[in-house]
Structures are given as C-alpha cells and as structure tokens.
Design an enzyme around this catalytic site. Structure first.
Site, PDB file in Angstrom:
ATOM      1  N   GLU A 113       1.047  -1.220   0.116  1.00 19.70           N
ATOM      2  CA  GLU A 113      -0.022   0.022  -0.122  1.00 19.70           C
ATOM      3  C   GLU A 113       0.765   1.231   0.096  1.00 19.70           C
ATOM      4  OE1 GLU A 113      -2.992   0.089  -0.180  1.00 19.70           O
ATOM      5  OE2 GLU A 113      -3.795  -1.840   0.304  1.00 19.70           O
TER       6      GLU A 113
ATOM      7  N   CYS B  45      -2.599   9.229   2.563  1.00 21.41           N
ATOM      8  CA  CYS B  45      -2.333   8.708   1.042  1.00 21.41           C
ATOM      9  C   CYS B  45      -3.520   9.104   0.168  1.00 21.41           C
ATOM     10  CB  CYS B  45      -1.985   7.183   1.251  1.00 21.41           C
ATOM     11  SG  CYS B  45      -3.431   6.208   2.138  1.00 21.41           S
TER      12      CYS B  45
END
Ligand code: NDP
Length: 539
Positions: A273, A307
């Site tokens: 990720e 993010c």
C-alpha cells in the site's frame, strides 16, 4: 538550534521554545520478554510530541536476533490459534472493539500527542475505523472464509472447492500517518484469519503500537499472537528476513520497492500500500459548496498526511474562480494548534515529523518560484511542526507540486478547458490510489470515474472508503500491489487451497489415461470437435 536525536530527524527536548510536558516520559522495554533479556546493547528510539517537541518516551531499536525471536513466538501462538474455530476466533476478536471503546480516551490522548492529529481525527479516522472494521469482519468473516464450491463446466463427474487456511505469521510494516488504524486494522484481520502477527511500527510513532498491544492483551486474546518489533528501517528489513509467511507493507513507493525486492528474494507474497496523488475533477455542474467542503477537508485533514489526500484539483475554467474562493474561505477559517492540550478546539494539528514538514515547504517554495500563486497560507506555522493550510493557484502539470506526493496541508488548484482534459491530466501520474469526481449528473460522473486510473474513485465525496471495511483499499500503477480490507484483503491473509473430488466414479480409469490407443484418440478428437468446433447448425 533545537537539539536533534542523532538517530532520527525529529527535534527532541524542549524544542520550539515550549516547556517540557508535565507528563512523565515513559520507558518501554517493549514487552519483548525473553527476546529482549540480556540484550543490553539494544539502542533506544525517543518518541516526541510533534506539536511541542516534548519527549514522550522511548522504545528499543530491535535487531535481527530479537525480531527472529518475536516471529518464533508469534508462530508458536499462531499454531494453536489456527486450530481454534473461525466462529470462536471472531467471538474473541470482537472483545477488542469493546476494550478499545472502554479505553478510548487514553488511546486518543496518545494518538494526539504522538501523532500530532486532532482529537476528532483520532476518534473518527483511527479508533472508529478499527472498531467498525472489527464489527464488520467478526460478522462476515465466517461467510467470506467459508469453503467456496466451484462448478466445473467440463469435468461434470468431479467437484471442486476452495478452502482458506491461515498463512502462519503475517509481518506488518506500518507508516506513521495513521499509526493506530492502519496496523491494527490489518493485524486484527490477520488474527481473525487465524494468523499470528509481528508489527513493525514507524520509528516516529512506536508508543501507539505498544498501547495497541496492551489493548490486544487486555481483550483476552493470546498474548503472544501479536508482537511489536520497534525499530527503524533496518528492523523492518529484518522482519522480512525473519521467516514470516506474508508481508503487508504500507509506506512510500521508494521503501515499497525495497520491500518488494526483499519479499521476491524470499518468495514471500506481499501486499504493498504505497503513495497517492489523488486528483479531484470538478465539473461545471458540480455542487460547488459540497465540492469546496470536500476538497478542503480531503486536502487538509490530518494535515494532509493521508495517502488518499486531495493532492491536485482540476476544475473546469467556468467555475474555477468560485471554487478557489470557496476553498480559500474554508482554509482561512481553520484553527491550527496543539490538539493535545486539554479542551483545545483545533481543526489542524501538527505534522508528524520535521523531515515531512521540510519536504512540504520545499515543494511549495519551488512551485511559487515556478509561477504558482499562494491564495492562502504557504508558510510554516509557529511553535511546533506546523504548516499553514495552503491553497495554490496558477499551478501547471509540469510543476513538482503536481507530480510528487506532497503529504502535507496543501491544495494546488488548476483550471482546465473541459472534463476530457481533466481526466487526461488526472491520469498523467505514476500514482493511482484514490481519485475524486464532482458533478451533479450521476450518470456522467460515473462515466468519468470509470476513465480514471485509480484503485478507488469516489463521486462527490473524499477519503471515506477507508472507513468502509467491506470495500477494497489499494492502488494501481506505483501506488501498490494487492488490496487490504474487503473480502479480497481477508482472503489474501489466508492460503487458498483447492480440493478436487470425485462426484461420480467412472470406474478404474479415465479415458485419457494409459495406454494411449488409436481408437481413444479418434473418440477424443470427435468429442473435441463437438465441444469446441462449429455447431452442426453453424456449419
Ligand atoms: P516509509 O516508506 O518511509 O516507511 C514505512 C515503514 O517502512 C516504516 O515503518 C519504516 O520504518 C519501514 N521501513 C523503512 N525502510 C525499510 C526497509 N528497508 N525494509 C522494511 N521496512 C522499512 O513511509 P512513511 O512512514 O514515511 O509513510 C508515508 C508514506 O506511506 C506515504 O508515501 C504515504 O502515501 C504512504 N501511505 C500509503 C497508504 C496506503 O494505504 N496506500 C496509507 C498510508 C500511508 P521507519 O519509519 O522506522 O523508518
């Protein structure tokens, strides 16, 4: 000059001209048990409140041998835990959410102190996300991980099913921006799936991981099942080399590549990720009030250290000025400060560490030098590690601020000719985690959303799918490999095994077994033509 811990770039001591907290700083042995005993040479990492510079405590910087010992402990615990029925595992993990809510104040306090975020962000983006994830998976895991029959379309006399078995020990390497929700969501899913876990938290936020471990143990879950390997990058690298069966890594693209290479070398499967550069496409028919609110929150929440943050806005030129005015009005109304002060009403907290603050300041300075205009903010804040909520206009696609991940409270807004140009620019990135589309026309918004190269595209909303555990989370392009959350994420934490069995016996042998005969060949060829060739009525 503020004194610096030589082992990391955060200032320590009474930096920023602020007094040392009354909070006694805590020393953790890190509950390393036998792994730690007799390892006097282990270094320490100091954890610091980024809003004040006050040290909060220190933890051991573990080396290879200690990490190996933690993995061995987790493996022994996982062997017993994997034998516990899935229903029982779910029942026991459910208790974690209850303990988390009972001790919510304590966790929020530490998340605001060590992570710099506001109390509302700590509650909404960290604790509630984990509590709901637990609630969702303890209810749905038995269905998601139930054996799955496969209907065979040709071999009708045989049957198949998949079953999902624990992998063993899952290594979780986590970043500092969501120091509770990211690792604990992943850890609890791994435990539901029957695994043990060794978690390597970021060196910037280790105390939160140790508190999470306290909650885990207080929930009555087997203590050795979750181990915390505090340390720096080298400790993360040691974890990959310590015999884990799967690695869930969340962090930057650069480290992700190193992790992927290390996993590849050992043939350990992994989920990566990585970074994001989420574009927001604003159509002329968008509800501009909602779009501005969403973009302001999506770009500035958690001081932009998300993010999935809105990192670039492409707005069609007809509504550019109005959108900018609305976003600036919101940004200029926000209150920034030390959220850990009792009773403080703060919208924006501190950035987590000084290296990140310097990166953001450098990107903004470079953009301004290249011709961007500061519509609001643009400077470091006073006191701790603060950067003002910032809105930039007159940005161009070739500027670094539109190409590199900012990971700070900065919203660059660019006028575009039309939606097609917006989509083209949105896709002009090496990253593809989240993306956003704003339009009142539901059908058109969906058509635009489907053209954007991203793991998730949200329409008229931002960030929130991380809090929907049934939806997959992950990116395309350099934003990563694999998915966390969702049925896909849970099944990835298991080995998928396939059993193929006999439904109807065809006697001593199948027709294609030995010996090969000319007659059998002819029969097979006839059958193949019948099955795969043109149908008689098509000839
Ligand atoms: P880093 O890549 O710097 O670090 C991530 C973790 O990896 C930390 O625990 C770090 O330890 C550890 N690490 C460092 N070097 C190695 C190595 N060689 N081997 C194994 N582990 C190592 O990322 P940040 O912590 O700075 O996090 C910010 C990044 O994370 C941003 O790019 C952000 O976009 C991304 N992110 C992605 C998310 C997603 O869901 N896609 C969610 C949240 C963040 P240490 O900190 O001690 O150096």
């Amino acid at each position: 000059m503020t004194p610096r811990d030589p082992r990391r770039s955060r200032p320590i001591g009474p930096g920023h001209g602020l007094a040392v907290s009354k909070l006694a700083s805590r020393q953790y042995s890190g509950d390393m048990g036998a792994a730690q005993q007799g390892t006097a040479a282990v270094g320490r990492i100091v954890s610091i409140n980024p809003a004040t510079g006050v040290p909060l405590g220190d933890v051991p910087d573990l080396g290879e041998a200690e990490v190996r010992a933690l993995v061995a402990k987790a493996r022994a615990a996982a062997e017993a835990w994997g034998g516990v029925s899935l229903d029982e595992r779910c029942r026991r993990v459910a208790r974690f959410a209850e303990v988390l809510m009972e001790r919510a104040d304590e966790v929020i306090e530490l998340v605001t102190r060590e992570g710099g975020k506001t109390r509302q962000e700590a509650l909404g983006m960290e604790l509630m996300v984990v509590a709901d994830l637990v609630r969702y998976f303890v209810r749905h895991a038995p269905k998601i991980l139930a054996p799955e029959p496969i209907r065979l379309h040709l071999f009708k006399h045989r049957g198949s099913y998949l079953h999902f078995v624990p992998r063993g020990v899952i290594g979780i390497i986590a970043p500092w921006n969501f120091p509770f929700a990211i690792p604990m969501g992943e850890a609890l899913m791994a435990v539901i799936a029957g695994n043990g876990v060794v978690l390597k938290p970021s060196e910037v936020t280790p105390l939160i991981a140790l508190l999470a471990k306290e909650l885990f143990d207080a929930s009555g879950l087997p203590a050795d099942l979750l181990q915390i390997a505090t340390g720096r990058g080298a400790t993360g690298a040691a974890l990959i080399d310590a015999g884990i069966d799967y690695c869930v890594f969340t962090g930057s693209v650069a480290t992700g590549k190193r992790v992927a290479a290390a996993c590849g070398e050992r043939l350990i499967p992994c989920t990566l990720e990585l970074g994001g550069k989420a574009p927001a496409v604003v159509c002329a028919d968008a509800d501009l009030e909602r779009a501005a609110n969403a973009i302001a929150w999506g770009g500035l929440a958690n001081s932009g250290q998300v993010c999935a943050s809105v990192e670039r806005v492409y707005v069609v030129k007809e509504v550019h000025d109005e959108l900018v005015a609305r976003v600036v009005a919101i940004a200029s109304s926000l209150r920034q400060g030390d959220a850990s002060v009792e009773g403080a009403e703060v919208d924006l907290g501190a950035m987590c560490w000084d290296r990140q603050l310097e990166h953001v300041a450098a990107l903004v300075d470079a953009a301004v030098r290249a011709g961007a205009k500061v519509a609001h903010g643009g400077q470091r804040g006073k006191g701790g590690l603060f950067f003002q909520p910032t809105v930039l206009t007159d940005v161009r696609q070739d500027m670094e601020i539109m190409r590199k991940e900012i990971f700070g409270p900065v919203i660059p807004i660019m006028a575009v000719r039309d939606e097609d140009q917006a989509i083209e620019l949105a896709n002009d990135s090496h990253l593809g985690l989240l993306a956003y589309v704003f339009s009142r026309d539901k059908a058109r918004a969906r058509r635009l959303a489907e053209r954007i190269e991203a793991g998730t595209v949200m329409i008229n909303d931002v960030l929130s799918t991380y809090a929907a555990p049934e939806t997959p989370w992950g990116g395309v392009k350099m934003s990563g490999i694999g998915r966390t959350h969702s049925a896909h994420g849970l099944r990835d934490l298991c080995q998928t095994r396939h059993v193929n069995y006999e439904r109807l016996s065809l006697g001593a042998k199948e027709i294609w077994w030995y010996p090969y005969k000319a007659q059998t060949y002819k029969t097979l060829l006839r059958a193949a033509r019948l099955l795969f060739g043109k149908r008689p009525w098509q000839r």
